[in-house]
Write a protein that holds these residues in place. Sequence first.
Motif, PDB file in Angstrom:
ATOM      1  N   ASP A 158      34.861  22.158  19.935  1.00 45.42           N
ATOM      2  CA  ASP A 158      33.619  22.297  18.863  1.00 45.42           C
ATOM      3  C   ASP A 158      32.749  23.234  19.610  1.00 45.42           C
ATOM      4  OD1 ASP A 158      32.763  20.646  20.791  1.00 45.42           O
ATOM      5  OD2 ASP A 158      31.851  19.026  19.736  1.00 45.42           O
ATOM      6  N   PRO A 163      29.331  13.469  16.384  1.00 45.96           N
ATOM      7  CA  PRO A 163      30.620  13.292  15.350  1.00 45.96           C
ATOM      8  C   PRO A 163      29.969  13.424  13.971  1.00 45.96           C
ATOM      9  CG  PRO A 163      29.838  11.310  16.040  1.00 45.96           C
ATOM     10  CD  PRO A 163      29.039  12.178  16.947  1.00 45.96           C
ATOM     11  N   THR A 223      26.768  14.736  24.070  1.00 44.66           N
ATOM     12  CA  THR A 223      26.857  14.139  22.842  1.00 44.66           C
ATOM     13  C   THR A 223      26.299  12.577  23.144  1.00 44.66           C
ATOM     14  OG1 THR A 223      28.237  13.385  21.297  1.00 44.66           O
ATOM     15  CG2 THR A 223      29.060  13.166  23.477  1.00 44.66           C
ATOM     16  N   LYS A 275      26.083  17.706  20.486  1.00 47.96           N
ATOM     17  CA  LYS A 275      27.286  17.519  19.687  1.00 47.96           C
ATOM     18  C   LYS A 275      27.184  16.152  19.267  1.00 47.96           C
ATOM     19  CE  LYS A 275      28.733  21.810  19.938  1.00 47.96           C
ATOM     20  NZ  LYS A 275      28.317  22.693  18.593  1.00 47.96           N
ATOM     21  N   ASP A 278      38.806   7.471  17.558  1.00 48.82           N
ATOM     22  CA  ASP A 278      38.785   8.942  17.628  1.00 48.82           C
ATOM     23  C   ASP A 278      37.476   9.330  18.382  1.00 48.82           C
ATOM     24  OD1 ASP A 278      38.732  11.824  17.584  1.00 48.82           O
ATOM     25  OD2 ASP A 278      39.029  11.789  15.459  1.00 48.82           O
ATOM     26  N   ARG A 279      37.404   9.876  19.601  1.00 42.19           N
ATOM     27  CA  ARG A 279      36.461  10.208  20.396  1.00 42.19           C
ATOM     28  C   ARG A 279      35.738  11.710  20.150  1.00 42.19           C
ATOM     29  NH1 ARG A 279      34.169   5.442  20.193  1.00 42.19           N
ATOM     30  NH2 ARG A 279      34.951   3.717  21.738  1.00 42.19           N
ATOM     31  N   ASN A 280      36.424  12.385  19.133  1.00 40.62           N
ATOM     32  CA  ASN A 280      36.362  13.749  19.155  1.00 40.62           C
ATOM     33  C   ASN A 280      37.057  14.680  20.053  1.00 40.62           C
ATOM     34  OD1 ASN A 280      34.680  13.118  16.938  1.00 40.62           O
ATOM     35  ND2 ASN A 280      32.953  14.653  17.366  1.00 40.62           N
ATOM     36  N   TYR A 281      36.941  14.430  21.302  1.00 42.14           N
ATOM     37  CA  TYR A 281      37.550  15.123  22.475  1.00 42.14           C
ATOM     38  C   TYR A 281      38.779  14.699  23.007  1.00 42.14           C
ATOM     39  CZ  TYR A 281      32.623  16.405  21.474  1.00 42.14           C
ATOM     40  OH  TYR A 281      31.677  16.953  20.947  1.00 42.14           O
TER      41      TYR A 281
END
Length: 315
Positions: free
Chosen positions: A284, A297, A40, A295, A255-258
Amino acid sequence: MTSLERPQNGIHHVTAIAGPARRNHAFYTEVLGLRLVKKTVNFDDPGTYHLYFGDEAGSPGTILTFFPWEHANPGRLGIGQTQETAFRVPEGSLGFWTQRFIERGVAHDSIVKRFGETVLPFSDPDGMRLALVCTPGAEAEAGWTGGGIEAAHAIRGFHGVSLMVADGTRTGAILVDVFGFEAAEAEGQVRRYRVPGTTIGGVIDIRSAGDFLPGREGAGSVHHIAFRAADDAAQAAMVDKLTRDHGQRVTEQRDRNYFRSVYFREPGGVLFEIATDAPGFAVDEPVGHLGEALKLPAGLEPMRARIEAVLPAVA
């Protein structure tokens, strides 16, 4: 005392700064045999990758991540920095690793004993200080067999990290009171802290170095250490204890997605993060295809073409 008041979690991940992305990727996948589990970008600098390396699933306690800048200046080790990041390997595997490092031209030191453990110190191409630690019982754990490395020798997540600070007293108090570590033995100026019952990422060594040079961040230096929180409630309890009992200023949750993160600069000057275990890296893309696609955000998706145009190839 409840589990929220005294969590026993250990390290979630370590994030460092690197030079060229292709070289960084090659070293950690082809030489050390880790898996690229997420490709990412740095959410604060989307023209730069954020690469995550770990075990098959990117389990907490196995994840080493990098911000690779192509022309990053080298860092300088000193006060307020992580001195070394250590991985666990099965007993009897250091002969294999020593030979591999010789063949691959990896800078390494002689095998040494620390706290009764057998350790092989080495460095990555940017000069980041690393080590392999022989760990009894590690051979019974699953190991990612990347880079042609057999399971008998493969890395099994983090052993721990060592920090260099002027005086480790207040840093140690936070490890004990907030993160569930216990003060263990000392060797010279180094005090070891362990999380009881935690095998992966359960060790922090603090070197109290006094009036030493301050560190300078750059390629080869660790940006921050992240500690595990089982969920948002556990994270909130840690933040409450940090602010109420230790006078720390902690960021809002990001929020860091993971995972979801908060950050603070501990008293010794090292940047600490608290990261939730959920949702994990398979949120994801399936486990079988982790790290294959770039990936982004949701907020950066409209800029995907522009971002992909400036990012260098990694393989």
